[in-house]
Design a protein around this motif. Structure first.
Motif, short mmCIF file in Angstrom:
data_model
loop_
_atom_site.label_atom_id
_atom_site.label_comp_id
_atom_site.label_asym_id
_atom_site.label_seq_id
_atom_site.Cartn_x
_atom_site.Cartn_y
_atom_site.Cartn_z
N ALA A 9 0.82 -1.21 0.00
CA ALA A 9 0.00 0.00 0.00
C ALA A 9 0.86 1.27 0.00
O ALA A 9 0.43 2.31 -0.48
N THR A 10 2.08 1.18 0.53
CA THR A 10 2.92 2.37 0.54
C THR A 10 3.30 2.77 -0.88
O THR A 10 3.65 3.92 -1.12
N LEU A 11 3.23 1.84 -1.83
CA LEU A 11 3.57 2.13 -3.21
C LEU A 11 2.35 2.58 -4.01
O LEU A 11 2.49 3.00 -5.15
N MET A 12 1.18 2.45 -3.44
CA MET A 12 -0.05 2.74 -4.17
C MET A 12 -0.38 4.23 -4.12
O MET A 12 -0.07 4.91 -3.15
N PRO A 13 -1.09 4.71 -5.15
CA PRO A 13 -1.69 6.03 -5.04
C PRO A 13 -2.66 6.05 -3.85
O PRO A 13 -3.25 5.02 -3.51
N ILE A 14 -2.82 7.20 -3.24
CA ILE A 14 -3.73 7.36 -2.09
C ILE A 14 -4.95 8.15 -2.56
O ILE A 14 -4.81 9.23 -3.15
N LEU A 15 -6.14 7.61 -2.31
CA LEU A 15 -7.38 8.31 -2.62
C LEU A 15 -8.07 8.72 -1.33
O LEU A 15 -8.50 7.87 -0.55
N TYR A 16 -8.14 10.02 -1.09
CA TYR A 16 -8.95 10.53 0.01
C TYR A 16 -10.39 10.66 -0.50
O TYR A 16 -10.64 11.28 -1.54
N SER A 17 -11.31 10.05 0.23
CA SER A 17 -12.67 9.90 -0.27
C SER A 17 -13.67 10.12 0.86
O SER A 17 -13.31 10.13 2.04
N PHE A 18 -14.93 10.32 0.48
CA PHE A 18 -16.04 10.37 1.43
C PHE A 18 -17.18 9.61 0.77
O PHE A 18 -17.58 9.94 -0.35
N ARG A 19 -17.67 8.61 1.42
CA ARG A 19 -18.56 7.63 0.81
C ARG A 19 -19.72 8.25 0.04
O ARG A 19 -19.99 7.87 -1.10
N ARG A 20 -20.43 9.19 0.63
CA ARG A 20 -21.67 9.69 0.03
C ARG A 20 -21.46 10.83 -0.97
O ARG A 20 -22.39 11.19 -1.69
N CYS A 21 -20.30 11.41 -1.02
CA CYS A 21 -20.04 12.55 -1.90
C CYS A 21 -20.11 12.11 -3.37
O CYS A 21 -19.38 11.20 -3.77
N PRO A 22 -20.96 12.75 -4.19
CA PRO A 22 -21.06 12.31 -5.59
C PRO A 22 -19.76 12.49 -6.37
O PRO A 22 -19.47 11.69 -7.27
N ALA A 24 -16.77 12.02 -5.10
CA ALA A 24 -15.95 10.88 -4.70
C ALA A 24 -16.50 9.58 -5.29
O ALA A 24 -15.74 8.68 -5.66
N ILE A 25 -17.83 9.47 -5.40
CA ILE A 25 -18.43 8.27 -5.99
C ILE A 25 -17.95 8.11 -7.42
O ILE A 25 -17.55 7.02 -7.84
#
Length: 222
Positions: A9-22, A24-25
């Motif tokens: 996971a340290t090599l992966m891109p990081i996605l900051y998200s919020f479940r309900r936000c369209p 982010a969806i």
């Protein structure tokens, strides 16, 4: 096993998200379609993690960090994922082209979203009239309905970038007053939204995640 997940996971891109936000969806939808993997970090909007605030110039979700690059716009995240891998040809619709899709998405993200915000959050906009905003938003939905009466998806017989960029916002509008939405005669639009809401793809990007904090075991998505 946990150690290897953490290392990968340290090599992966990081996605900051919020479940309900369209926004982010739609970012999650495109990442899922591309087959790319990211470390998902669920943000609570009323108590944003400091690491997120340090990363996102706008302090809004979604935000993708890949290497030293930060992508802070949801549509740009969609295009980033699909430029890397687009097995379902979301960027190549049956009818029209990418420019035509981006133009329609622009109407969604601009005028329609403005009406939607003032309709859904009318108490935040004391100078606006809820019914006027509802009617303004409905003009765009009638346009979509007329397109969908001709083909099952916005740009032909298969789903494309435009469908998945716009559907989360149509869903948000519908959920603002579902009984009113269901009473309208946009038959094709309602069938399109229902197919999306019942789809395995939508369900797969909507599980409940715990709020992310530094030190948590990475959540790999999808």
């Amino acid at each position: 096993m946990g150690h290897s997940t953490r290392m990968n996971a340290t090599l992966m891109p990081i996605l900051y998200s919020f479940r309900r936000c369209p926004y982010a969806i739609r970012a999650r939808l495109s990442i899922a379609a591309s087959g790319e993997q990211v470390e998902l970090r669920e943000i609570v909007l009323r108590d944003k993690a400091p690491e997120f605030l340090e990363t996102s110039p706008s302090a809004t979700v979604p935000c993708l960090k890949t290497g030293e690059t930060v992508i802070d716009e949801s549509l740009d995240i969609m295009l980033w994922a699909l430029d890397r891998s687009d097995p379902e040809n979301w960027l190549k619709p049956e009818k029209g082209d990418l420019d035509a899709m981006l133009e329609l998405i622009g109407v969604c993200d601009g005028p329609f979203k403005s009406h939607l915000d003032r309709y859904k959050y009318d108490t935040r906009y004391p100078d606006t009239d809820r019914e006027t905003e509802q009617a303004g938003a409905a003009e765009f939905l009638w346009h979509l309905d007329s397109r969908l009466a001709a083909t099952p998806w916005l740009f032909g017989g298969k789903a494309s970038l435009a469908d998945f960029a716009i559907l989360p916002f149509v869903r948000q509008f519908a959920n603002s007053d579902r009984s009113w939405f269901d009473s309208q005669e946009w038959t094709s639009l309602k069938a399109w939204l229902e197919a999306f809401e019942m789809s395995p793809r939508f369900q797969s990007v909507m599980p409940k995640w715990n709020r992310w904090q530094a030190g948590d075991t990475p959540v790999v998505f999808p």
